[in-house]
Design an enzyme around this catalytic site. Structure first.
Site, short mmCIF file in Angstrom:
data_model
loop_
_atom_site.label_atom_id
_atom_site.label_comp_id
_atom_site.label_asym_id
_atom_site.label_seq_id
_atom_site.Cartn_x
_atom_site.Cartn_y
_atom_site.Cartn_z
N ASP A 1 -12.38 -9.31 4.38
CA ASP A 1 -13.66 -9.33 3.66
C ASP A 1 -14.20 -10.75 3.64
OD1 ASP A 1 -13.53 -6.60 3.06
OD2 ASP A 1 -14.20 -6.89 1.00
N LYS B 1 3.27 -15.63 2.58
CA LYS B 1 3.44 -16.37 1.33
C LYS B 1 4.93 -16.66 1.22
CE LYS B 1 1.83 -18.04 -2.60
NZ LYS B 1 0.94 -19.23 -2.63
N ASP C 1 -6.30 -7.23 4.20
CA ASP C 1 -7.44 -6.59 3.53
C ASP C 1 -8.33 -7.66 2.90
OD1 ASP C 1 -9.03 -4.54 2.34
OD2 ASP C 1 -8.00 -4.96 0.44
N ASP D 1 -2.85 -18.58 0.79
CA ASP D 1 -3.86 -19.31 0.00
C ASP D 1 -4.54 -20.37 0.87
OD1 ASP D 1 -1.38 -20.58 0.05
OD2 ASP D 1 -1.40 -21.18 -2.05
N TYR E 1 0.82 -1.21 0.00
CA TYR E 1 0.00 0.00 0.00
C TYR E 1 0.86 1.27 0.00
CZ TYR E 1 -4.60 -2.16 0.82
OH TYR E 1 -5.78 -2.85 0.70
C1 IPM Z 1 -10.26 -1.55 4.10
C2 IPM Z 1 -10.57 -0.95 2.75
C3 IPM Z 1 -9.45 -0.03 2.32
C4 IPM Z 1 -8.16 -0.82 2.29
C5 IPM Z 1 -9.72 0.66 0.96
C6 IPM Z 1 -10.99 1.50 1.00
C7 IPM Z 1 -8.56 1.47 0.51
O1 IPM Z 1 -10.82 -1.96 1.80
O2 IPM Z 1 -10.00 -0.78 5.04
O3 IPM Z 1 -10.28 -2.77 4.21
O4 IPM Z 1 -7.89 -1.54 1.31
O5 IPM Z 1 -7.39 -0.73 3.24
MG MG Z 2 -10.89 -3.90 2.62
#
Ligand code: IPM
Ligand code: MG
Length: 366
Positions: free
Chosen positions: A253, A193, A249, A225, A141
């Site tokens: 999710d 990884k 990240d 993975d 990032y």
């Molecule tokens: C998160 C989000 C952010 C990230 C985006 C909005 C840049 O997905 O905080 O998980 O990738 O860090």
């Molecule tokens: Mg995210």
């Protein structure tokens, strides 16, 4: 106690859910004799439009003068084609860097009452109670070079994934300390990884070194993975997962589906800063993002944002009773069958964003 906050609702449903979190904080403040004082500012697309940048220096200063930040979400489809430096997400990166918020905690718990809301089978979800500790200020990032260019070979782009031993050491330590404090499996799963990446091999080496300071905690290494697979195969086997920025990240999710909906996952970003009151400075943010598809309809789930209020009270102010009261209220409204559309099943009572906030407030007031 004086709760002195910076509130950055941002874009999309960020504004809608933050309003509900503030409602709940206000209720808690009056019930427990605290006073809530906050200043609000624009970030993300809202700030780009009105102020020309995703976050202004004035807003950063406002945050500096506060105990902590309550954050909504940033990002809008209209900025998708813009270069990186003119995107709403820059606000997040600026905040993470400015306040050295290297440690992002994302707890995931399966509430039995929501087992049908998940796409996974109830027997897989039983006993899921994990925290992902995501490194937040390093890795791909922030690595340089990161750019697009064109040469004789055509259009090209590069991103860079750097990590130093200090960056790894401090985040892995957070994970061990967290596992130690949790009454759970006393296990840290370090995700990397290492079969491909040099940064991952360093990560694993440093994790082993830190692990020696915590003989009572089991340290397990898992390739990313395989971790993605195990998160839906046997998620209850995890306690604390620690990983680098981008893996964290992606995995969070995925992990949100163990709780039933992205609309339930709160997060805390913490770092080395103490605030003016001597407490832990932090930024508290639902992980769901701006959800442009449902913005303005009043149907977003505010429970992640409300959960952020609980995390804030606990981690910045040490107000455990107040934090637990909010978490219990969230569980109780779900128990009563109240659901926003993301969690709706037939036979339940469908509520909008503000109604769900009101239901939590009513629950707190008993
Ligand atoms: C998160 C989000 C952010 C990230 C985006 C909005 C840049 O997905 O905080 O998980 O990738 O860090
Ligand atoms: Mg995210």
């Amino acid at each position: 106690m004086l709760l002195n906050l910076a509130v950055l609702p941002g874009d999309g449903i960020g504004k809608e859910v933050t309003t509900e979190a503030l409602k709940v904080l206000q209720t808690i403040a009056s019930q427990y004799g605290h006073s809530l004082n906050y200043e609000e500012a624009l970030v993300g697309g809202a700030a780009l439009e009105a102020e020309g940048v995703a976050i202004t220096e004035a807003t950063l200063n406002m945050c500096r003068a506060s105990d902590s930040i309550l954050f909504g979400a940033v990002g809008l489809p209209r900025y998708d084609q813009e270069p990186m430096e003119r995107r709403p997400e820059q606000a997040l990166f600026a905040l993470r860097k400015t306040f050295d918020l290297f440690s992002n905690l994302r707890p995931v718990k399966n509430l039995p009452v929501l087992q049908n809301a998940s796409t996974l089978k109830p027997e897989v979800l039983n006993g899921v109670d994990l925290v992902v500790v995501r490194e937040l200020t390093g890795g791909v990032y922030f690595g340089k070079p990161s750019q697009r260019y064109t040469d004789e070979g055509g259009r090209k782009a590069v991103d860079t994934l750097p990590y130093s031993e200090q960056e790894i050491e401090r985040i892995v330590r957070v994970a061990f300390e967290l596992s130690k404090s949790r009454n759970n499996k006393k296990k840290v799963t370090s995700v990397d990884k290492a079969n491909v990446l040099n940064t991952s091999r360093l990560w694993r080496e440093v994790a082993n070194e830190v692990g020696r300071d915590y003989p009572e905690i089991e340290l397990e290494h898992m390739l990313v993975d395989s971790a993605a697979m195990n998160l839906i195969r046997k998620p209850s086997a995890f306690d604390v997962i620690v990983t680098e920025n981008m893996f964290g990240d992606i995995l969070t999710d995925e992990a949100s589906m163990l709780a039933g909906s992205m609309g339930l996952l709160s997060s805390a970003s913490l770092g080395s800063f103490k605030n003016a009151s001597g407490g832990q400075f932090g930024m508290y943010e639902p992980i769901h993002g701006t959800a442009p598809d449902i913005t303005g309809q009043g149907i977003a789930n505010p429970l992640a944002a409300i959960g952020c209020a609980a995390m804030l009270l606990r981690l910045t102010y040490g107000l455990e009773k107040e934090a637990t009261a909010i978490e219990t209220a969230i569980e109780n409204v779900l128990q009563k069958g109240y659901r926003t559309p993301d969690l709706y099943e037939s036979g339940m009572t469908k509520l909008g964003t503000a109604q769900m906030g009101d239901a939590v407030v009513a629950e707190l007031k008993g």
